[in-house]
Design a protein around this motif. Structure first.
Motif, PDB file in Angstrom:
ATOM      1  N   ALA A   4       7.872  -1.368  15.331  1.00 37.98           N
ATOM      2  CA  ALA A   4       6.470  -1.498  14.925  1.00 37.98           C
ATOM      3  C   ALA A   4       5.584  -0.542  15.695  1.00 37.98           C
ATOM      4  CB  ALA A   4       6.003  -2.941  15.125  1.00 37.98           C
ATOM      5  N   LEU A   5       5.828  -0.358  16.983  1.00 31.34           N
ATOM      6  CA  LEU A   5       5.030   0.585  17.775  1.00 31.34           C
ATOM      7  C   LEU A   5       5.231   2.014  17.273  1.00 31.34           C
ATOM      8  CD1 LEU A   5       5.514  -0.854  21.378  1.00 31.34           C
ATOM      9  CD2 LEU A   5       3.531  -1.086  19.865  1.00 31.34           C
ATOM     10  N   ALA A   6       6.494   2.357  16.931  1.00 28.17           N
ATOM     11  CA  ALA A   6       6.741   3.693  16.373  1.00 28.17           C
ATOM     12  C   ALA A   6       6.063   3.839  15.017  1.00 28.17           C
ATOM     13  CB  ALA A   6       8.243   3.921  16.237  1.00 28.17           C
ATOM     14  N   GLY A   7       6.127   2.771  14.188  1.00 31.21           N
ATOM     15  CA  GLY A   7       5.439   2.815  12.900  1.00 31.21           C
ATOM     16  C   GLY A   7       3.940   2.932  13.059  1.00 31.21           C
ATOM     17  N   LEU A   8       3.389   2.261  14.083  1.00 29.57           N
ATOM     18  CA  LEU A   8       1.946   2.355  14.338  1.00 29.57           C
ATOM     19  C   LEU A   8       1.562   3.784  14.717  1.00 29.57           C
ATOM     20  CD1 LEU A   8      -0.767   0.876  14.638  1.00 29.57           C
ATOM     21  CD2 LEU A   8      -0.129   0.402  17.016  1.00 29.57           C
ATOM     22  N   MET A   9       2.386   4.440  15.525  1.00 26.18           N
ATOM     23  CA  MET A   9       2.109   5.840  15.884  1.00 26.18           C
ATOM     24  C   MET A   9       2.114   6.720  14.647  1.00 26.18           C
ATOM     25  SD  MET A   9       4.489   6.104  19.302  1.00 26.18           S
ATOM     26  CE  MET A   9       4.298   7.890  19.394  1.00 26.18           C
ATOM     27  N   MET A  10       3.093   6.474  13.751  1.00 25.04           N
ATOM     28  CA  MET A  10       3.131   7.240  12.505  1.00 25.04           C
ATOM     29  C   MET A  10       1.878   7.010  11.677  1.00 25.04           C
ATOM     30  SD  MET A  10       7.025   7.052  11.049  1.00 25.04           S
ATOM     31  CE  MET A  10       6.512   8.050   9.655  1.00 25.04           C
ATOM     32  N   ALA A  11       1.467   5.745  11.571  1.00 21.41           N
ATOM     33  CA  ALA A  11       0.297   5.420  10.758  1.00 21.41           C
ATOM     34  C   ALA A  11      -0.975   6.044  11.331  1.00 21.41           C
ATOM     35  CB  ALA A  11       0.140   3.904  10.663  1.00 21.41           C
ATOM     36  N   VAL A  12      -1.130   6.033  12.651  1.00 18.88           N
ATOM     37  CA  VAL A  12      -2.314   6.618  13.287  1.00 18.88           C
ATOM     38  C   VAL A  12      -2.360   8.119  13.038  1.00 18.88           C
ATOM     39  CG1 VAL A  12      -3.353   7.134  15.538  1.00 18.88           C
ATOM     40  CG2 VAL A  12      -2.567   4.819  15.031  1.00 18.88           C
ATOM     41  N   LEU A  13      -1.221   8.795  13.204  1.00 20.13           N
ATOM     42  CA  LEU A  13      -1.186  10.238  12.956  1.00 20.13           C
ATOM     43  C   LEU A  13      -1.417  10.542  11.478  1.00 20.13           C
ATOM     44  CD1 LEU A  13       1.821  11.264  15.241  1.00 20.13           C
ATOM     45  CD2 LEU A  13      -0.584  11.874  15.550  1.00 20.13           C
ATOM     46  N   TRP A  14      -0.872   9.684  10.620  1.00 17.02           N
ATOM     47  CA  TRP A  14      -1.045   9.870   9.171  1.00 17.02           C
ATOM     48  C   TRP A  14      -2.519   9.825   8.808  1.00 17.02           C
ATOM     49  CZ3 TRP A  14       3.431   9.684   5.789  1.00 17.02           C
ATOM     50  CH2 TRP A  14       3.135   9.799   4.430  1.00 17.02           C
ATOM     51  N   ARG A  15      -3.255   8.903   9.418  1.00 16.62           N
ATOM     52  CA  ARG A  15      -4.667   8.746   9.125  1.00 16.62           C
ATOM     53  C   ARG A  15      -5.547   9.737   9.894  1.00 16.62           C
ATOM     54  NH1 ARG A  15      -6.283   3.406   7.566  1.00 16.62           N
ATOM     55  NH2 ARG A  15      -5.057   2.874   5.709  1.00 16.62           N
ATOM     56  N   SER A  16      -4.964  10.456  10.830  1.00 15.84           N
ATOM     57  CA  SER A  16      -5.759  11.369  11.653  1.00 15.84           C
ATOM     58  C   SER A  16      -6.111  12.635  10.886  1.00 15.84           C
ATOM     59  CB  SER A  16      -4.983  11.734  12.921  1.00 15.84           C
ATOM     60  OG  SER A  16      -3.901  12.604  12.602  1.00 15.84           O
ATOM     61  N   SER A  17      -6.847  13.511  11.544  1.00  8.61           N
ATOM     62  CA  SER A  17      -7.255  14.768  10.908  1.00  8.61           C
ATOM     63  C   SER A  17      -6.067  15.707  10.690  1.00  8.61           C
ATOM     64  CB  SER A  17      -8.311  15.465  11.768  1.00  8.61           C
ATOM     65  OG  SER A  17      -7.811  15.707  13.077  1.00  8.61           O
ATOM     66  N   TYR A  18      -4.939  15.436  11.370  1.00 12.01           N
ATOM     67  CA  TYR A  18      -3.769  16.302  11.210  1.00 12.01           C
ATOM     68  C   TYR A  18      -2.980  15.988   9.947  1.00 12.01           C
ATOM     69  CZ  TYR A  18      -4.817  17.343  16.068  1.00 12.01           C
ATOM     70  OH  TYR A  18      -5.453  17.727  17.218  1.00 12.01           O
ATOM     71  N   GLY A  19      -3.187  14.804   9.388  1.00 11.40           N
ATOM     72  CA  GLY A  19      -2.584  14.469   8.121  1.00 11.40           C
ATOM     73  C   GLY A  19      -1.140  13.986   8.198  1.00 11.40           C
ATOM     74  N   PRO A  20      -0.539  13.694   7.035  1.00 12.61           N
ATOM     75  CA  PRO A  20       0.811  13.113   6.970  1.00 12.61           C
ATOM     76  C   PRO A  20       1.885  13.955   7.645  1.00 12.61           C
ATOM     77  CG  PRO A  20      -0.279  12.916   4.856  1.00 12.61           C
ATOM     78  CD  PRO A  20      -1.164  13.774   5.699  1.00 12.61           C
ATOM     79  N   LEU A  21       1.730  15.282   7.632  1.00 14.21           N
ATOM     80  CA  LEU A  21       2.751  16.132   8.220  1.00 14.21           C
ATOM     81  C   LEU A  21       2.955  15.823   9.704  1.00 14.21           C
ATOM     82  CD1 LEU A  21       4.714  18.439   7.608  1.00 14.21           C
ATOM     83  CD2 LEU A  21       2.918  20.046   8.310  1.00 14.21           C
ATOM     84  N   SER A  22       1.870  15.462  10.389  1.00 15.75           N
ATOM     85  CA  SER A  22       1.976  15.176  11.823  1.00 15.75           C
ATOM     86  C   SER A  22       2.818  13.930  12.096  1.00 15.75           C
ATOM     87  CB  SER A  22       0.577  15.004  12.424  1.00 15.75           C
ATOM     88  OG  SER A  22      -0.078  13.876  11.839  1.00 15.75           O
ATOM     89  N   ALA A  23       2.897  13.024  11.106  1.00 17.70           N
ATOM     90  CA  ALA A  23       3.680  11.808  11.300  1.00 17.70           C
ATOM     91  C   ALA A  23       5.164  12.106  11.424  1.00 17.70           C
ATOM     92  CB  ALA A  23       3.439  10.838  10.140  1.00 17.70           C
ATOM     93  N   LEU A  24       5.588  13.260  10.912  1.00 16.17           N
ATOM     94  CA  LEU A  24       6.998  13.622  11.021  1.00 16.17           C
ATOM     95  C   LEU A  24       7.414  13.834  12.477  1.00 16.17           C
ATOM     96  CD1 LEU A  24       7.366  16.106   8.021  1.00 16.17           C
ATOM     97  CD2 LEU A  24       7.992  13.693   8.127  1.00 16.17           C
ATOM     98  N   PHE A  25       6.444  14.144  13.340  1.00 16.64           N
ATOM     99  CA  PHE A  25       6.770  14.322  14.758  1.00 16.64           C
ATOM    100  C   PHE A  25       7.207  13.000  15.396  1.00 16.64           C
ATOM    101  CE2 PHE A  25       4.069  18.029  13.994  1.00 16.64           C
ATOM    102  CZ  PHE A  25       4.856  19.028  14.546  1.00 16.64           C
ATOM    103  N   VAL A  26       6.859  11.888  14.769  1.00 17.88           N
ATOM    104  CA  VAL A  26       7.359  10.593  15.221  1.00 17.88           C
ATOM    105  C   VAL A  26       8.660  10.256  14.503  1.00 17.88           C
ATOM    106  CG1 VAL A  26       6.878   8.117  15.373  1.00 17.88           C
ATOM    107  CG2 VAL A  26       5.042   9.777  15.737  1.00 17.88           C
ATOM    108  N   LEU A  27       8.708  10.536  13.205  1.00 14.21           N
ATOM    109  CA  LEU A  27       9.879  10.183  12.409  1.00 14.21           C
ATOM    110  C   LEU A  27      11.130  10.913  12.874  1.00 14.21           C
ATOM    111  CD1 LEU A  27      11.086   8.693   9.997  1.00 14.21           C
ATOM    112  CD2 LEU A  27      10.397  10.621   8.556  1.00 14.21           C
ATOM    113  N   LEU A  28      11.014  12.218  13.168  1.00 13.44           N
ATOM    114  CA  LEU A  28      12.189  12.995  13.537  1.00 13.44           C
ATOM    115  C   LEU A  28      12.842  12.508  14.833  1.00 13.44           C
ATOM    116  CD1 LEU A  28      14.013  15.307  12.735  1.00 13.44           C
ATOM    117  CD2 LEU A  28      12.501  16.861  13.995  1.00 13.44           C
TER     118      LEU A  28
END
Length: 492
Positions: free
Chosen positions: A198-222
């Motif tokens: 859940a904490l990793a998913g929360l980091m993905m969600a925060v980055l997804w909603r940030s100004s960097y957009g969905p692509l930045s969430a891959l830095f958590v997923l990878l």
């Protein structure tokens, strides 16, 4: 699906209906479902699952949907509940399944995860999670930390609870496990990892909603994918270790059928002693392996000696006493056994130096060997064999205490006594049934081998004047040399 039990099919159908009902609101007009985010998350999940079915990757990638729970929880944080329920379906249906029935397993997994993610998203939404992430879709607001952690943890709890309930249901209906055991331990073992996911998913969600957009969430997923790959590799290696141990133990049980199940119980008793001693958890598995494999050297002992009726000759006793060295040679190249190898070699050494194979004494005997020696003797005394009845647990403990200081380490004997007083002992299983013992005790000619009757053993001997059992034949003496050896009749 035809090979699936009827109760399991009903369970799967119920899960499918629940998944459809959970996702149905996403398709209604005016639902304002964020189809772009949903499509992207669904594609990511599908991409994560597909390598498991690719021959190029083989089994070197995580193949279970559980490897990608952070992505599913990120979907629960980013999407309304009905939309979140759709994310796992394609990936689960396309993912790899190792055991039949393949179709039933895929359908069940898709429905199970759909309902589970929906429940997690509901918990997150009820506690104001979407607002804590920075507002609705398209809002680039700042996440509200640390409040955002509360709905995320609630979502993880809901995720874990629903997944546990559904896992237990399928264990009862498909695997036919008793209901009282099906859910035991599932939630405690899964809740911690799900909170981390859940904490990793929360980091993905925060980055997804940030100004960097969905692509930045891959830095958590990878990194999560790579860590899951490493974890999956560890589990496969661990499974290979267990398979190796199981194959060796089965070979011993087949060769010496009169001690069947003895090795597993010695491993269990060894761990019981170690826990009372406060031994580090990292050493417990190696000690359990030592207990399980302590008699693997019997594979090098001629079967005619192991199964012989009547007394053993001195030469045959010497052959029996070679089994620790045979066992050490068999496992020498198995690196993961670590300290267990020394226990296999030295578990028949005695504290007073009169044991075998090297006559070590006191602290010269490795700690694991001193533990296994007590566990081995305890199980051999309490187990009913075809040639004698097992002793009650208190009598076996009393005999161990009598021999503490000469044959056994008093510290290990005391730890076993404390462990038995605290936890009891349910491992005193028989190598043959009580009926077999009764039949053999009524044999008119004890120890005789009748035509076609198989291997017939002597009945249990009468107690000796000092109250302790004496060896009835060579097999009993061999048993003492192999395990109990707690009387004056030590072999050799």
């Amino acid at each position: 699906m035809r090979s699936t039990p009827r109760a399991a099919r009903v369970c799967i159908l119920g899960a499918v209906i629940c998944a459809v009902l959970c996702s149905l609101p996403a398709w209604t007009p005016g639902a304002a479902t964020p189809w772009g985010t949903l499509a992207l998350l669904t594609t990511l999940y599908l991409v994560c699952e597909l390598p498991g079915r690719c021959p190029f990757f083989g089994s070197s990638v995580p193949i279970s949907a559980g490897s990608f729970f952070p992505l599913l929880l990120a979907a629960a944080f980013l999407l309304p509940p009905a939309a979140a329920a759709l994310v796992a379906i394609l990936g689960s249906l396309a993912g790899r399944v190792e055991q039949p029935p393949f179709a039933a397993r895929r359908v069940w997994r898709a429905a199970q995860l759909s309902v589970t993610v929906w429940a997690a998203s509901c918990a997150h939404t009820v506690l104001g999670g979407p607002g804590a992430l920075g507002g609705g879709s398209g809002d680039q607001g700042v996440p509200d930390f640390p409040y955002a952690l509360l709905p995320a943890c609630a979502a993880a709890l809901a995720f874990s609870l629903v997944l546990t309930v559904l896992d237990g249901c399928i264990l009862v209906t498909a695997e036919r496990q008793p209901a009282r055991h099906a859910w035991r331990g599932l939630l405690p073992h899964s809740l911690g990892p799900h909170l981390v996911h859940a904490l990793a998913g929360l980091m993905m969600a925060v980055l997804w909603r940030s100004s960097y957009g969905p692509l930045s969430a891959l830095f958590v997923l990878l990194p999560m994918y790579i860590s899951c790959w490493v974890f999956a590799q560890y589990h496969r290696e661990h499974a290979a270790h267990r398979a190796t141990i199981r194959a060796l133990v089965q070979a011993v049980d087949i060769k010496d059928k009169y001690t069947r199940g003895h090795s597993e119980r010695v491993g269990k008793a060894s761990v019981l002693i170690a826990r009372e001693l406060g031994m580090q958890e990292s050493r417990l598995e190696a000690l359990r392996f030592a207990g399980i494999l302590h008699d693997v050297g019997k594979l090098g002992v001629p079967t005619r000696v192991l199964r012989k009726d009547g007394p053993l000759t001195p030469e045959e006793r010497r052959v029996i006493e070679l089994h620790p060295e045979y066992g050490h040679e068999i496992v020498r190249g198995i690196g993961f056994l670590d300290e267990a190898r020394a226990a296999i070699l030295h578990h028949h050494e005695r504290l007073d130096g009169s044991g075998y194979p090297y006559g070590l004494s006191g602290r010269q005997i490795p700690e694991f060997a001193r533990v296994v020696a007590v566990a081995d003797a305890f199980d051999a005394m309490t187990s009913t064999r075809s040639y004698r009845r097992g002793r009650p647990v208190p009598a076996a403990v009393a005999e161990l205490e009598r021999c503490a200081g000469s044959q056994f380490d008093p510290q290990m004997v005391g730890a076993l006594a404390r462990g038995l007083a605290r936890h009891g002992w349910s491992g005193a299983a028989t190598a043959v049934t009580a009926d077999e013992v009764a039949v053999r005790e009524r044999m008119p000619v004890p120890g005789a081998r009748e035509e076609g009757a198989g291997d017939v053993r002597r009945p249990s001997p009468a107690p000796s004047p000092d109250g302790r059992e004496r060896a009835a034949d060579g097999r009993e003496a061999a048993d003492r040399g192999d395990g109990t050896d707690v009387s004056a009749e030590r072999p050799g």
